[in-house]
Design a protein around this motif. Structure first.
Motif, PDB file in Angstrom:
ATOM      1  N   SER A  58      -5.923  36.278 -20.297  1.00 21.05           N
ATOM      2  CA  SER A  58      -4.842  36.866 -19.502  1.00 21.05           C
ATOM      3  C   SER A  58      -3.983  35.795 -18.866  1.00 21.05           C
ATOM      4  CB  SER A  58      -5.365  37.755 -18.397  1.00 21.05           C
ATOM      5  OG  SER A  58      -6.674  38.070 -18.545  1.00 21.05           O
ATOM      6  N   TYR A  59      -4.592  34.717 -18.399  1.00 19.95           N
ATOM      7  CA  TYR A  59      -3.849  33.659 -17.722  1.00 19.95           C
ATOM      8  C   TYR A  59      -3.131  32.732 -18.709  1.00 19.95           C
ATOM      9  CZ  TYR A  59      -6.969  35.190 -13.978  1.00 19.95           C
ATOM     10  OH  TYR A  59      -7.650  35.942 -13.075  1.00 19.95           O
ATOM     11  N   LEU A  60      -3.577  32.703 -19.951  1.00 23.20           N
ATOM     12  CA  LEU A  60      -3.013  31.766 -20.931  1.00 23.20           C
ATOM     13  C   LEU A  60      -2.086  32.433 -21.935  1.00 23.20           C
ATOM     14  CD1 LEU A  60      -6.229  29.676 -21.738  1.00 23.20           C
ATOM     15  CD2 LEU A  60      -4.391  29.101 -20.163  1.00 23.20           C
ATOM     16  N   SER A  61      -2.039  33.775 -21.928  1.00 27.23           N
ATOM     17  CA  SER A  61      -1.272  34.467 -22.974  1.00 27.23           C
ATOM     18  C   SER A  61       0.218  34.173 -22.871  1.00 27.23           C
ATOM     19  CB  SER A  61      -1.517  35.980 -22.888  1.00 27.23           C
ATOM     20  OG  SER A  61      -1.150  36.463 -21.601  1.00 27.23           O
ATOM     21  N   VAL A  62       0.768  34.234 -21.641  1.00 25.80           N
ATOM     22  CA  VAL A  62       2.217  34.041 -21.493  1.00 25.80           C
ATOM     23  C   VAL A  62       2.634  32.617 -21.863  1.00 25.80           C
ATOM     24  CG1 VAL A  62       4.133  34.072 -19.858  1.00 25.80           C
ATOM     25  CG2 VAL A  62       2.399  35.878 -19.784  1.00 25.80           C
ATOM     26  N   PRO A  63       2.018  31.554 -21.291  1.00 27.45           N
ATOM     27  CA  PRO A  63       2.429  30.204 -21.729  1.00 27.45           C
ATOM     28  C   PRO A  63       2.115  29.933 -23.187  1.00 27.45           C
ATOM     29  CG  PRO A  63       0.542  30.091 -20.252  1.00 27.45           C
ATOM     30  CD  PRO A  63       1.039  31.486 -20.182  1.00 27.45           C
ATOM     31  N   ALA A  64       1.044  30.533 -23.708  1.00 27.34           N
ATOM     32  CA  ALA A  64       0.743  30.339 -25.135  1.00 27.34           C
ATOM     33  C   ALA A  64       1.862  30.896 -26.003  1.00 27.34           C
ATOM     34  CB  ALA A  64      -0.594  31.004 -25.488  1.00 27.34           C
ATOM     35  N   VAL A  65       2.364  32.075 -25.653  1.00 22.37           N
ATOM     36  CA  VAL A  65       3.480  32.665 -26.408  1.00 22.37           C
ATOM     37  C   VAL A  65       4.735  31.804 -26.272  1.00 22.37           C
ATOM     38  CG1 VAL A  65       5.043  34.645 -26.504  1.00 22.37           C
ATOM     39  CG2 VAL A  65       2.591  35.012 -26.289  1.00 22.37           C
ATOM     40  N   ILE A  66       4.965  31.289 -25.058  1.00 22.78           N
ATOM     41  CA  ILE A  66       6.163  30.465 -24.834  1.00 22.78           C
ATOM     42  C   ILE A  66       6.136  29.227 -25.717  1.00 22.78           C
ATOM     43  CG2 ILE A  66       7.325  29.003 -23.137  1.00 22.78           C
ATOM     44  CD1 ILE A  66       6.564  31.043 -21.007  1.00 22.78           C
ATOM     45  N   TRP A  67       5.000  28.514 -25.741  1.00 20.92           N
ATOM     46  CA  TRP A  67       4.949  27.271 -26.511  1.00 20.92           C
ATOM     47  C   TRP A  67       4.838  27.532 -28.002  1.00 20.92           C
ATOM     48  CZ3 TRP A  67       7.111  23.875 -24.024  1.00 20.92           C
ATOM     49  CH2 TRP A  67       6.931  23.724 -22.654  1.00 20.92           C
ATOM     50  N   TRP A  68       4.230  28.632 -28.368  1.00 20.86           N
ATOM     51  CA  TRP A  68       4.205  29.005 -29.785  1.00 20.86           C
ATOM     52  C   TRP A  68       5.631  29.228 -30.270  1.00 20.86           C
ATOM     53  CZ3 TRP A  68      -0.466  32.306 -31.663  1.00 20.86           C
ATOM     54  CH2 TRP A  68      -0.580  32.211 -33.047  1.00 20.86           C
ATOM     55  N   CYS A  69       6.412  29.986 -29.505  1.00 18.90           N
ATOM     56  CA  CYS A  69       7.810  30.220 -29.870  1.00 18.90           C
ATOM     57  C   CYS A  69       8.600  28.912 -29.850  1.00 18.90           C
ATOM     58  CB  CYS A  69       8.437  31.228 -28.915  1.00 18.90           C
ATOM     59  SG  CYS A  69       7.747  32.899 -29.039  1.00 18.90           S
ATOM     60  N   TYR A  70       8.286  28.028 -28.909  1.00 24.02           N
ATOM     61  CA  TYR A  70       8.992  26.741 -28.841  1.00 24.02           C
ATOM     62  C   TYR A  70       8.784  25.944 -30.127  1.00 24.02           C
ATOM     63  CZ  TYR A  70      10.237  22.027 -27.356  1.00 24.02           C
ATOM     64  OH  TYR A  70      10.792  20.780 -27.281  1.00 24.02           O
ATOM     65  N   PHE A  71       7.558  25.913 -30.643  1.00 22.01           N
ATOM     66  CA  PHE A  71       7.295  25.180 -31.881  1.00 22.01           C
ATOM     67  C   PHE A  71       8.048  25.799 -33.057  1.00 22.01           C
ATOM     68  CE2 PHE A  71       3.117  23.819 -29.831  1.00 22.01           C
ATOM     69  CZ  PHE A  71       3.615  22.576 -29.514  1.00 22.01           C
ATOM     70  N   TYR A  72       8.145  27.135 -33.089  1.00 20.22           N
ATOM     71  CA  TYR A  72       8.900  27.787 -34.151  1.00 20.22           C
ATOM     72  C   TYR A  72      10.388  27.444 -34.052  1.00 20.22           C
ATOM     73  CZ  TYR A  72       5.514  30.737 -36.575  1.00 20.22           C
ATOM     74  OH  TYR A  72       4.500  31.180 -37.377  1.00 20.22           O
ATOM     75  N   LEU A  73      10.937  27.507 -32.839  1.00 20.31           N
ATOM     76  CA  LEU A  73      12.356  27.186 -32.665  1.00 20.31           C
ATOM     77  C   LEU A  73      12.633  25.722 -32.975  1.00 20.31           C
ATOM     78  CD1 LEU A  73      13.122  29.174 -29.384  1.00 20.31           C
ATOM     79  CD2 LEU A  73      13.731  29.787 -31.724  1.00 20.31           C
TER      80      LEU A  73
END
Length: 690
Positions: free
Chosen positions: A285-300
């Motif tokens: 729960s605490y890591l889901s939001v930053p994990a999604v942010i950095w996952w999207c950052y790597f894709y972008l």
């Protein structure tokens, strides 16, 4: 050492960026949780109490004292029902005694009275059987207020309210209780007491400071550091893009599936935080939001640097390139054959599906006869389709064999090898193409033979002219000059000599023109192109021909711009072009008419346009720029018919465009050159053209 520091700076810059953004995200969530979500809940009072400097002013303390009071009252009311002592008698942070009917039932001190607490104890509570009296720092506290218990954080949960939900047992009437709390609790190695309460407050205070103050400050500092090291972070982004660029596109697409699930989970977590005010207990729960942010950052980041190479780093694209390289090794016949076989093989699964599953789908209709009929129709259609595929494969094989033979024939003809007529059967698909190729070869041979003959004649003509005319013509001109110097000759003889000299020089000019036209046609005309002022060239040409213009009956209208018009050309050759054009206009214009010369600059092009009205009727459908072509075949003025041809060849040799248009008796010649931004150097600017 310096090289090592430079190599680690991109990693440090990227790490600072990641940690800075993550800390700011966590800080924003913490601030939102504390000051928005938990603002009106008991957690707000809990956090506010943790920041108090006096632990006796907190909800924790009031709750602990109230709990111990009721424990002592219940113990005094029914000691036989108690499983043990209600409080820890060895925790001297809280001194107490409890009496019933004046008899002490339980106590851990003898120095405590109902009106006076020992030194070091600034809190005193006394219950007289009906109400509670509390003194803190020598001052009495208003416990009951208006007598209504509202169950707020500031209320004391003690018996004695006139109305409310605080429990009161009539058996408490003959019980008195007195308690005193230490001003600064100390550790007694006992169970949970006031000292543990103070330590918990300090722990919560430290946690709040580390959550609310340190993370945002550290996050901002790290972001500033990453901005200061932006160029190093760009290197890190490119290094990451280089790594992600070598991952197959199919794997990246597959990784989008868990990213979508994790993103949905992060949305659910955020909604729970916004609406319900709590987080899940799992670390995800605490890591889901930053994990999604950095996952999207790597894709972008990957799309930013590798967008044009997505198809290159793909398993399917690699297989297609491998198959294509393998195909290029095969002849055309094998390529088409194998493609047809592949097409046939791809049809088989469809037929198998129809043969296996259609009867099963219509099994319940077998008794009505529809199932067998449908199966028979599908089988017949499949057999017909297979037969058609086999027939097409046979035709394709024949066509590809003929195509290979035709391509080999074309290749041999292109290499200049002698080839015979390509024999193909009457039913060949490529018979018309083979016959057209044979006709084209015959036409090319005829055209090539005529061109070669023409080139040979031109070369022979130039050689003969240079050998047979040049030397005797020079002798004639020399002797005529000697004759002109002889004294005492009759007047009519001098006229003959002068005419002979003019004709010889005209012939010399014609020979020189033939040489130059021939050189230009073969690409051997030397040119020295440099930036020149087009308007200046025209003015100088007109100045040099001013004597002939003044002696004529024509009125010359000239329109030239005042500012320089820079083009890139050979000034001497271009000077000769306009000498020929103006000379032709002076020779062949209608008597008393006007001759117009203007220089027009449009966009990136300069056009010099000369217009005059012809004295003789201009022929239609004749290219006047061809060699030895004259506007009037009956002319006897000695013209060679090379003036316009020289003008065209010289213009094209300089990189310009020459065009002649005739409309009735109006003759228009256009010389166009593209403008140039170059300026002539000081030592490269000619004083004049000749």
């Amino acid at each position: 050492m310096d090289t090592k520091s430079r190599s680690i700076k991109p990693a440090l810059a990227f790490l600072a960026f990641v940690l800075g953004i993550s800390l700011l995200v966590f800080s924003a969530a913490a601030y939102f949780l504390l000051f928005v979500t938990y603002r009106d809940s008991h957690y707000a009072q809990y956090f506010a109490d943790a920041l108090q400097s006096d632990y006796q002013q907190t909800t924790f303390f009031r709750s602990a004292i109230s709990s111990r009071l009721y424990s002592l009252l219940d113990y005094a009311a029914a000691p036989e029902d108690s499983a043990g002592l209600p409080v820890d008698t060895e925790d001297y942070n809280l001194l107490f005694w409890v009496k019933k009917d004046g008899q002490t039932l339980l106590s851990n001190t003898n120095a405590l009275t109902s009106t006076q607490a020992p030194d070091g104890y600034n809190f005193l509570l006394y219950f007289d059987g009906s109400k509670v009296t509390i003194h803190k720092d020598g001052q009495e506290i208003d416990v009951y207020g208006d007598g209504m218990f509202r169950s707020t954080e500031e209320d004391w949960f003690v018996p004695g309210y006139t109305t409310g939900n605080t429990p009161y047992d009539p058996s408490y009437a003959d019980i008195t209780v007195c308690m005193a709390a230490a001003q600064t609790p100390v550790q007694y190695n006992t169970s949970y007491g006031l000292y543990s309460l103070v330590q918990d407050m300090r722990t919560v205070r430290a946690i709040l400071i580390w959550l609310l103050i340190v993370p945002p400050i550290a996050g901002v500092a790290l972001i500033i550091l990453s901005i200061f090291w932006h160029r190093h972070k760009v290197h890190a982004d490119r290094a990451i893009a280089w790594f992600t660029g070598h991952i197959w596109l199919e794997i990246k697409v597959l990784l989008l599936i868990p990213l979508c699930f994790l993103g949905a989970y992060a949305i659910v977590v955020s909604i729970n935080l916004l609406i319900q005010g709590y987080l899940h207990n799992s670390p995800l729960s605490y890591l889901s939001v930053p994990a999604v942010i950095w996952w999207c950052y790597f894709y972008l980041n990957d799309l930013r640097y590798n967008f044009g190479q997505l198809r290159i780093h793909s398993f399917c694209a690699a297989c297609a390139r491998l198959l294509r390289r393998q195909e290029l090794r095969w002849p055309v016949q094998q390529r088409m054959d194998r493609r047809s076989v592949l097409q046939f093989l791809l049809c088989i699964p469809f037929f198998l599906f129809c043969a296996i599953w259609v009867p099963w789908l219509y099994d319940y209709r077998f008794y009505s006869g529809l199932g067998p009929l449908l199966l028979a129709v599908l089988c017949l259609a499949g057999v017909g389709l297979i037969a058609a595929q086999l027939w097409l494969m046979k035709r394709n094989r024949t066509a590809t064999a003929d195509m290979d033979r035709l391509l080999a024939h074309i290749k041999a003809a292109g290499e200049g090898q002698p080839v015979d007529t390509l024999p193909l059967p009457e039913d060949s698909d490529l018979l018309d193409a083979a016959q057209s190729l044979a006709h084209m070869e015959d036409g090319l041979r005829t055209a090539l033979a005529g061109q070669m003959k023409s080139e040979r004649m031109k070369v022979e003509l130039i050689a003969n002219v240079s050998h047979d005319l040049k030397t005797p013509l020079t002798s004639i001109i020399s002797y005529t000059e000697l004759l002109q110097q002889e004294p005492g000759l009759p007047e009519h003889v001098n006229d003959y000599i002068r005419i002979l000299s003019d004709k010889a020089r005209r012939l010399q000019t014609m020979v020189q023109d033939v040489f130059e036209v021939s050189k230009a046609a073969t690409g051997n005309l030397p040119t020295h192109c440099r930036p020149i002022d087009f308007a200046k060239l025209l003015r100088q040409t007109l100045a040099d021909m001013n004597e002939a213009i003044e002696a004529s009956s024509f009125l010359l209208r000239v329109t030239l711009p005042e500012e320089p018009v820079w083009i890139e050309a050979d000034g001497d050759r271009l000077y000769r072009v306009f000498q020929n054009l103006i000379g032709n206009a002076l020779k062949y214009s209608l008597e008393g008419s006007r001759i117009y010369l203007q220089l027009i600059v449009e966009d990136t092009q300069a056009q010099a346009i000369l217009q005059n009205t012809s004295r003789d009727e201009l022929p239609g459908g004749v290219d006047l720029t061809e060699r030895f072509v004259r506007g009037d075949a009956s002319r006897t003025d000695g013209g060679s018919g090379l003036g316009l041809s020289i003008a065209r060849t010289f213009t094209e040799a300089c990189g310009g465009r020459f065009q002649v248009q005739t409309q009735a008796d109006l003759f228009t010649a256009t010389v166009a050159f593209p403008l140039t931004s170059k300026q002539p150097e000081a030592d490269d600017t000619p004083a004049e053209f000749s």
